[in-house]
Write an enzyme that holds these catalytic residues in place. Structure first.
Site, short mmCIF file in Angstrom:
data_model
loop_
_atom_site.label_atom_id
_atom_site.label_comp_id
_atom_site.label_asym_id
_atom_site.label_seq_id
_atom_site.Cartn_x
_atom_site.Cartn_y
_atom_site.Cartn_z
N GLY A 90 -2.89 10.93 -6.51
CA GLY A 90 -3.82 11.28 -7.57
C GLY A 90 -5.26 11.34 -7.09
O GLY A 90 -6.14 11.85 -7.77
N ARG A 91 -5.48 10.81 -5.91
CA ARG A 91 -6.86 10.83 -5.38
C ARG A 91 -6.84 10.91 -3.86
O ARG A 91 -7.78 10.46 -3.19
CB ARG A 91 -7.61 9.59 -5.81
CG ARG A 91 -6.87 8.33 -5.45
CD ARG A 91 -7.72 7.14 -5.48
NE ARG A 91 -6.86 5.97 -5.42
CZ ARG A 91 -7.30 4.75 -5.25
NH1 ARG A 91 -8.57 4.55 -5.12
NH2 ARG A 91 -6.45 3.76 -5.20
N LYS A 111 -8.88 9.94 1.19
CA LYS A 111 -8.63 9.18 -0.03
C LYS A 111 -9.93 9.12 -0.82
O LYS A 111 -10.96 8.70 -0.28
CB LYS A 111 -8.17 7.77 0.38
CG LYS A 111 -7.47 6.99 -0.70
CD LYS A 111 -6.82 5.74 -0.11
CE LYS A 111 -6.43 4.76 -1.19
NZ LYS A 111 -5.91 3.50 -0.63
N ASP A 123 -9.92 9.95 -12.05
CA ASP A 123 -10.96 10.92 -11.67
C ASP A 123 -10.79 11.43 -10.24
O ASP A 123 -11.57 12.23 -9.76
CB ASP A 123 -12.36 10.30 -11.85
CG ASP A 123 -12.56 9.05 -11.00
OD1 ASP A 123 -11.66 8.70 -10.20
OD2 ASP A 123 -13.62 8.42 -11.12
N GLY A 124 -9.77 10.91 -9.54
CA GLY A 124 -9.53 11.38 -8.18
C GLY A 124 -10.50 10.83 -7.15
O GLY A 124 -10.47 11.23 -5.98
N ARG A 174 -7.67 8.03 6.08
CA ARG A 174 -6.57 7.15 6.46
C ARG A 174 -5.64 7.86 7.44
O ARG A 174 -5.35 9.04 7.28
CB ARG A 174 -5.80 6.77 5.19
CG ARG A 174 -4.58 5.92 5.44
CD ARG A 174 -4.18 5.18 4.18
NE ARG A 174 -3.56 6.05 3.18
CZ ARG A 174 -3.19 5.61 1.98
NH1 ARG A 174 -3.38 4.36 1.63
NH2 ARG A 174 -2.64 6.44 1.12
N ASP A 246 5.99 2.31 -4.67
CA ASP A 246 5.17 3.42 -4.14
C ASP A 246 4.20 2.93 -3.09
O ASP A 246 3.53 3.74 -2.44
CB ASP A 246 4.42 4.12 -5.28
CG ASP A 246 3.57 3.15 -6.09
OD1 ASP A 246 4.13 2.18 -6.63
OD2 ASP A 246 2.34 3.36 -6.17
N ASN A 247 4.11 1.63 -2.91
CA ASN A 247 3.22 1.08 -1.88
C ASN A 247 4.01 0.45 -0.74
O ASN A 247 3.47 -0.38 0.00
CB ASN A 247 2.28 0.04 -2.50
CG ASN A 247 1.28 0.66 -3.45
OD1 ASN A 247 1.01 1.87 -3.38
ND2 ASN A 247 0.73 -0.13 -4.35
N ASP A 256 -1.91 0.81 1.45
CA ASP A 256 -2.58 0.65 0.16
C ASP A 256 -3.22 -0.72 0.01
O ASP A 256 -2.71 -1.62 -0.66
CB ASP A 256 -1.63 0.96 -1.00
CG ASP A 256 -1.73 2.44 -1.37
OD1 ASP A 256 -2.43 3.17 -0.64
OD2 ASP A 256 -1.12 2.85 -2.36
P1 AMP Z 1 -2.55 2.65 -6.09
O1 AMP Z 1 -2.89 1.56 -7.04
O2 AMP Z 1 -3.67 3.04 -5.19
O3 AMP Z 1 -1.27 2.42 -5.36
O4 AMP Z 1 -2.33 3.94 -7.01
C1 AMP Z 1 -1.30 4.07 -7.94
C2 AMP Z 1 -1.30 5.49 -8.47
O5 AMP Z 1 -2.49 5.74 -9.22
C3 AMP Z 1 -1.24 6.57 -7.42
O6 AMP Z 1 -0.48 7.63 -7.92
C4 AMP Z 1 -2.68 6.95 -7.25
O7 AMP Z 1 -2.84 8.26 -6.74
C5 AMP Z 1 -3.18 6.87 -8.68
N1 AMP Z 1 -4.63 6.62 -8.74
C6 AMP Z 1 -5.28 5.48 -8.45
N2 AMP Z 1 -6.61 5.62 -8.62
C7 AMP Z 1 -6.82 6.89 -9.03
C8 AMP Z 1 -7.97 7.66 -9.37
N3 AMP Z 1 -9.20 7.14 -9.33
N4 AMP Z 1 -7.79 8.94 -9.75
C9 AMP Z 1 -6.55 9.47 -9.81
N5 AMP Z 1 -5.44 8.81 -9.50
C10 AMP Z 1 -5.56 7.53 -9.11
MG MG Z 2 -0.43 3.34 -3.95
#
Ligand code: AMP
Ligand code: MG
Length: 481
Positions: A90-91, A111, A123-124, A174, A246-247, A256
């Protein structure tokens, strides 16, 4: 465009439903914080290329080098045990793969590089704090000998990112053996997309397990790597904090760096993450959670393990159950080394647990209690307010060491090579971030440099060895999205 970086696009060649191809979203004013010069060279890139205006533009997502096929990867996952059928990058955006000097491919991913079709409500973007954290933590883990994704670079964007307040935006580059996760397999299994699963298995085998025989072989490879990884985390007192499926990587690398932290006072129930309310991902739970995640991987792989599902379940279950023995062996290997033991004796587990119990009872700093052993028993003794329990344990340890036949000098170097002097202490990471927020990156650069040699005595940097004083202690860490 002048930037020539020889990216390959193996993941991009997988069918369309594996990814969304799109460019990063450009930012206002890219500025370099740091390039990992050594890693750049290992990837065949001249660091000065990355430090040039075009290089910095690439690291910020403003310039896509020729040959790169940027994309966001699709994946799913169990988050805190709850199923989410669609997560995905997502980002983050994968620029492509580069060949490392070890002859194997590495993913290079930005990232914080803007929204993607997987962004959902996000917000990506990323802000400076988590970007600095991931840089410090992942490079420290590498130097500590723990398999991990790496930090190639960090840049600021000149834009604000809105979280609890507006913070400076940043992009992290990364590098990973791959970004395949347990959740990547779950994504296709949940859609009953057997062709995609089979293609993913082939891709993963080519990348990580060239010797593996089919999906079961791959599963066994992942289980072995994760058993080794988690034992190393335990050895370093590392708490991942968000071991969602997913991590968890297929490569066996730590991935992550969100609310992760190194434990200070030893307590097996330690949790730092603010979102881990029930302690699901507490220090001592990590091996069990790994098994839970690996069982999800096994479940996802069932359709491609054997056409007969009863057989598939039987062999996959057996493989997952094999984790316990692999982990136990890896744990003993890790902790024997931490006590300076090179041979194997039956009572070693008890001896190790005995030292951990001393720490638990006294609330001793985990890292320093092990480091002190390499300074000799007299120095180690000074760690303890009440030395009596230590003396009793140290006498057993001394008896055990007699069976080793090593000299005290050799033993001291071996102990120092297994027990770091420096870890990224939470309050130091926080301090580096706070300075970074006001434009002063000196503490960040110092921390990164010192942590490149965590096993060496560095008398000029002894302040970075010390645990947090009560007023400095970081009791909670945050997800950092
Ligand atoms: P994470 O907690 O980094 O493992 O992220 C879990 C999920 O949330 C993943 O699909 C990420 O891409 C999404 N995600 C986390 N932060 C953002 C963000 N700021 N914008 C879009 N997607 C996000
Ligand atoms: Mg993750």
């Amino acid at each position: 465009m002048t930037l020539a970086i020889p990216f390959s696009a193996h993941y991009a060649a997988l069918p369309d439903r594996f990814h969304a191809k799109l460019d990063p979203t450009p930012v206002a004013e890219p500025r370099l914080i740091r390039v990992n010069q050594r890693l750049a060279r290992e990837l065949g890139i001249d660091p000065t290329t990355l430090e040039s205006p075009d290089g910095v533009a690439m690291l910020a997502g403003n310039l896509v080098p020729e040959g790169a096929t940027p994309l966001a990867q699709a994946y799913a996952g169990h988050q805190f045990g709850g199923w989410n059928p669609q997560l995905g990058d997502g980002r983050a955006i994968l620029l492509g793969e580069l060949c490392h000097t070890d002859g194997r491919l590495r993913d290079v991913q930005l990232k914080g590089s803007g929204r993607t079709p997987f962004s959902r409500m996000g917000d990506g973007r990323a802000w400076l704090g988590p970007v600095m954290r991931e840089y410090i933590l992942s490079e420290a883990m590498h130097a500590l000998g723990v398999p991990t994704t790496r930090a190639l670079a960090a840049v600021t964007t000149g834009e604000k990112v809105l979280r609890e307040a507006p913070f400076p935006g940043a992009v992290f580059t990364r590098v990973a053996a791959s970004h395949l996760r347990v959740g990547t397999f779950q994504y296709f299994a949940a859609r009953n997309d057997i062709d995609a699963l089979a293609a993913l298995v082939q891709f993963a085998i080519a990348r990580h397990d060239p010797e593996a025989d089919g999906a079961l072989g791959l599963l066994k490879g992942v289980i072995a790597r994760q058993a080794d990884l988690i034992a190393r985390w335990m050895g370093m007192g590392f708490i991942h904090g968000v071991m969602n499926t997913d991590n968890m990587t297929i490569s066996g690398e730590t991935i992550d760096y969100g609310p992760c932290a190194f434990m200070e006072a030893y307590d097996p129930n330690t949790v730092y993450s603010s979102i881990d309310q029930y302690g699901r991902y507490a220090y001592a739970n990590q091996p069990e959670i790994a098994v839970w995640n690996l069982a999800q991987l096994a479940t996802a792989l069932l359709p491609v393990i054997d056409p007969d599902q009863d057989t598939a379940i039987e062999v996959a279950t057996e493989a997952v159950q094999g984790f316990a023995e692999l982990y136990e062996a890896a744990w003993l290997r890790t902790f024997r080394a931490k006590l300076g033991l090179t041979s194997e004796e039956k009572g070693d587990g008890t001896l190790i647990m005995g030292y951990l119990k001393l720490m638990a009872d006294a609330g001793t700093d985990y890292t320093l209690a092990f480091r002190a052993l390499g300074e000799g028993p007299d120095v180690a003794r000074q760690m303890w307010a009440d030395p009596a329990p230590f003396d009793a344990w140290a006498s057993d340890w001394a008896t055990r060491l007699k069976t080793e036949g090593t000299t005290p000098t050799d033993r001291s170097s071996a102990l120092k090579a297994a027990n770091p002097a420096f870890i990224p202490r939470n309050h130091r990471v926080e301090e580096a971030i706070q300075h970074g927020l006001s434009g002063d990156y000196a503490p960040f650069h110092r921390l990164v440099s010192v942590l490149e040699r965590p096993f060496e005595d560095q008398p000029d940097h002894e302040d970075l060895m010390a645990p947090a004083q009560a007023h400095e202690a970081v009791r909670q860490t945050f997800c950092g999205t």
